[in-house]
Structures are given as C-alpha cells and as structure tokens.
Enzyme design. Sequence first.
Site, short mmCIF file in Angstrom:
data_model
loop_
_atom_site.label_atom_id
_atom_site.label_comp_id
_atom_site.label_asym_id
_atom_site.label_seq_id
_atom_site.Cartn_x
_atom_site.Cartn_y
_atom_site.Cartn_z
N TYR A 38 7.53 1.79 8.22
CA TYR A 38 8.92 1.38 7.98
C TYR A 38 9.82 1.66 9.19
CZ TYR A 38 7.70 0.95 3.01
OH TYR A 38 7.12 0.59 1.82
N LYS A 40 -6.00 5.14 4.72
CA LYS A 40 -7.03 4.10 4.84
C LYS A 40 -7.78 4.34 6.15
CE LYS A 40 -7.42 0.41 2.96
NZ LYS A 40 -8.53 -0.04 2.06
N ASP A 84 -6.53 2.45 -1.67
CA ASP A 84 -6.83 1.46 -2.71
C ASP A 84 -7.57 2.12 -3.87
OD1 ASP A 84 -8.82 1.88 -0.82
OD2 ASP A 84 -9.68 -0.14 -0.99
N ASP A 123 5.20 4.97 -1.18
CA ASP A 123 6.18 4.13 -1.84
C ASP A 123 5.55 3.48 -3.07
OD1 ASP A 123 8.41 2.63 -2.33
OD2 ASP A 123 8.36 1.46 -0.48
N ASP A 153 5.60 4.89 -7.36
CA ASP A 153 6.11 4.02 -8.43
C ASP A 153 5.04 3.75 -9.49
OD1 ASP A 153 8.62 3.87 -7.44
OD2 ASP A 153 8.62 1.72 -7.03
#
Length: 372
Positions: free
Chosen positions: A144, A195, A228, A252, A256
């Site tokens: 970001y 990852k 994942d 992020d 959620d």
Amino acid sequence: MASDTNRLLILPGDGIGPEVMAEVRRIIDWLGKHRGIAFDVTEDLVGGAAYDAYGSPLADHTMEAALEADAVLLGAVGGPKWDSLPFAEKPERGLLRLRKEMDLFANLRPAVVFDALAEASTLKLDVVKGLDIMIVRELTGGVYFGEPRGIETLPDGSRRGVNTQVYTTDEIRRVARVAFELAGKRWGRVCSVEKANVMESGVLWREEVQALHDEEFSKIELTHMYADNCAMQLVRNPRQFDVIVTDNLFGDMLSDEAAMLTGSLGMLPSASLGAADKKGRRRALYEPVHGSAPDIAGTGQANPVAMIMSFAMCLRYSFDLAEEADLLEAAARSVLGGGLRTADIMEEGKAKVSTGVMGEAIIGELEKRLAA
Ligand code: NAD
C-alpha cells in the site's frame, strides 16, 4: 497533564461515535469510583466534528495531545454531511493523520465469538464456538505504500499499473515482536503468514520472523503458513489459531474474513500500536472496527459493545490492567448471555435494548461481580 496517572485522550468523533463513547465514559467513572483507578482524561474533536469547529479534521493541538497521551480512544469519523469536502479535509484524513504521526505500525484485530452469539455466525456452531484469535496486521508498510507505484502509458498507448511490495528487516521484526509479546500473554502460539512460495518479500518475512523467534522468543510456538492456505483454514478450522501475524495486504483481507466469523460489526474492537517508549509503553489508538453509522445515529440503536471492548483492550495493553479488562469482558459476555440485544444483534426471543440500556446493564454486571 500529570505524568503518573493514566493519560487518556478521548476522541468521540461523528455519528454514533459520541453515543458509544458516552458508555465508555460511564465505565471510566465507575472504575474511578469502585476500583480506585484514576484516568487523566482529555476530550477533543476528530473528523467532521473537528472540521466544523476547527476547519480541519484533526487540529494540530489535538495531534500534539495524542502524541503526549498514554492512549487514544476513538469513536468513529465521517458522514454524509462531509462527503463533498476536498480530499485533504475529509473526516477520514483526521484518522489517517493520527495513525501516521503516531507511527502505529501494528494493527490488532481480535476475532472473538461470544457464546451467546455463536449461533449468529454464518459458520456452524461447532466450528466457531469459543473462538478467540488475534490478527496482528502490519499497518504502515508493504504494497500500500511501496515505491515505485502509479499508472503509466506505454509507447503502444496501453497502460501499466504498478505497486511494489517491500519490507525491511526492521519493519518485519517490530511487528513480529508485537505478535510474540501478545502470544506470551495468551496461549503462546504465533502463526506467521506470507507467500514465501512466490514472493521474495515473503521469503524475507519468513526468515526474519523465524530469526527473531530463535533469538528472543523461543518459548513461543511459531508456525508459518501461506496466506491462501490461511484464508482457507480460517473458515475450515479457525480455532487452530492463537495469534496470526501478517503483512498489510494479507492482514487487510484476513482480518475482515476473521471478523465475519463472529457476527456483527457492532461487536468488533481494534487496537493500533506503535513503538515502545523508555518505560515500555507503546503509542496506542483504540477504536471499534465499525464506522459512524449515519443511518442509525441519534436513534439510540447503536451497539456500544465494540467501543467498550476497545476500551477493554486499552486497559489490557496500555495500562496493564488485565484484571479490569477481564472483568469488563466478562460483564459484557454475561449481559449478552442474559439475553439483552441491541438492534444489530437482535434474535427472536431476546430483549431489544438501546445503547444506554446496554451500557447500564454492563455496569450493573460489573457491580454484581464486584459484590460477589
Ligand atoms: P458503518 O460501519 O458506519 O456502518 C455499516 C452498517 O453497520 C450500517 O448499517 C450501520 O448502521 C451498522 N453498524 C455499524 N456500527 C454499528 C453499531 N455499533 N451498532 C449497530 N449497528 C452498527 O460503515 P458505512 O456505513 O460504510 O460508513 C458510514 C460512515 O462511516 C462513512 O462516512 C465512512 O467513511 C465512515 N467510516 C468510518 C470508519 C472509522 O471511523 N474508522 C470506518 C468505516 C467507515
């Protein structure tokens, strides 16, 4: 401000922010009266309310007070009244300025399923019952913020969008340290998520978290998981996790996802922590995950539990008042167990109550527990 008391800056903000914060103020008064815990409280404006009064969503004097305080408690910002303001003056900029200038690099998002609400989860009861996990998301680095970034036009007229995932040793280690310290106060397990199979920044993340663990936190159980797989495990068997630490982008999404295991937005607290000072106290901002809920503001329907649980996190992490935090969490749990519900979590056969009645009931339960 006296330096030996607990210095707390309260920023109720907009919409339902002041309504849910009022319930925290009552708990603060109760703690002073019945537990002899004094807070040096300053209250000020943030967001649209600050724009209306000061012409800026966060005045400089408020920013200075936030940097001086031991902890900042924030309600919510924003609302339709301020939607058409220029970008730099929007209510959300006030919150972003606080996070940036306080250098809050670790975002803590607990996902706790209260027994009384376990059936409200979209997952099966036996998957989520008793769930209590903590997601620690790196908040100030990663894709970001990484450079280069932007959209460019290529010689053939097509366009290319670029963002850069970048992390340094220090950025990884400081957030991993927060996760290990938290795990030490919980069940002693950290799962680090990246990852590393396809990203060099993930390889570095894994190596640095492992190295910090081996050097300083070898008593904590550390595992590594690809992001994942973690997303899958969170809905398959979420109770396998204690503390999850991950980067800004994966955090992020995963926070959620985890939040939704638990039911309503009105129940979810959060904390954002920065660097520790000489006394070991970290800069800290506590706020509910929800926004200012303009659709119900002023109607007395707001659920104050997320705000109250944010204050419980503040007691635990900024003021070392674990006993009071436990007490407050247990009080909220029993009020829900007793069948009181605000509109957002209402179920058949339960009693629908207002923000104020929910707050009062939690204080009533605190009193009962103290007397017991
Ligand atoms: P929201 O979280 O304010 O509301 C979403 C829905 O959840 C609404 O129907 C609302 O009534 C309900 N809800 C939220 N909190 C609740 C509570 N405590 N009790 C009962 N119901 C609750 O999100 P939104 O509607 O997308 O945004 C509204 C405003 O809030 C916007 O201006 C947005 O920018 C701002 N916002 C602020 C923050 C923040 O301050 N951290 C976060 C998200 C959104």
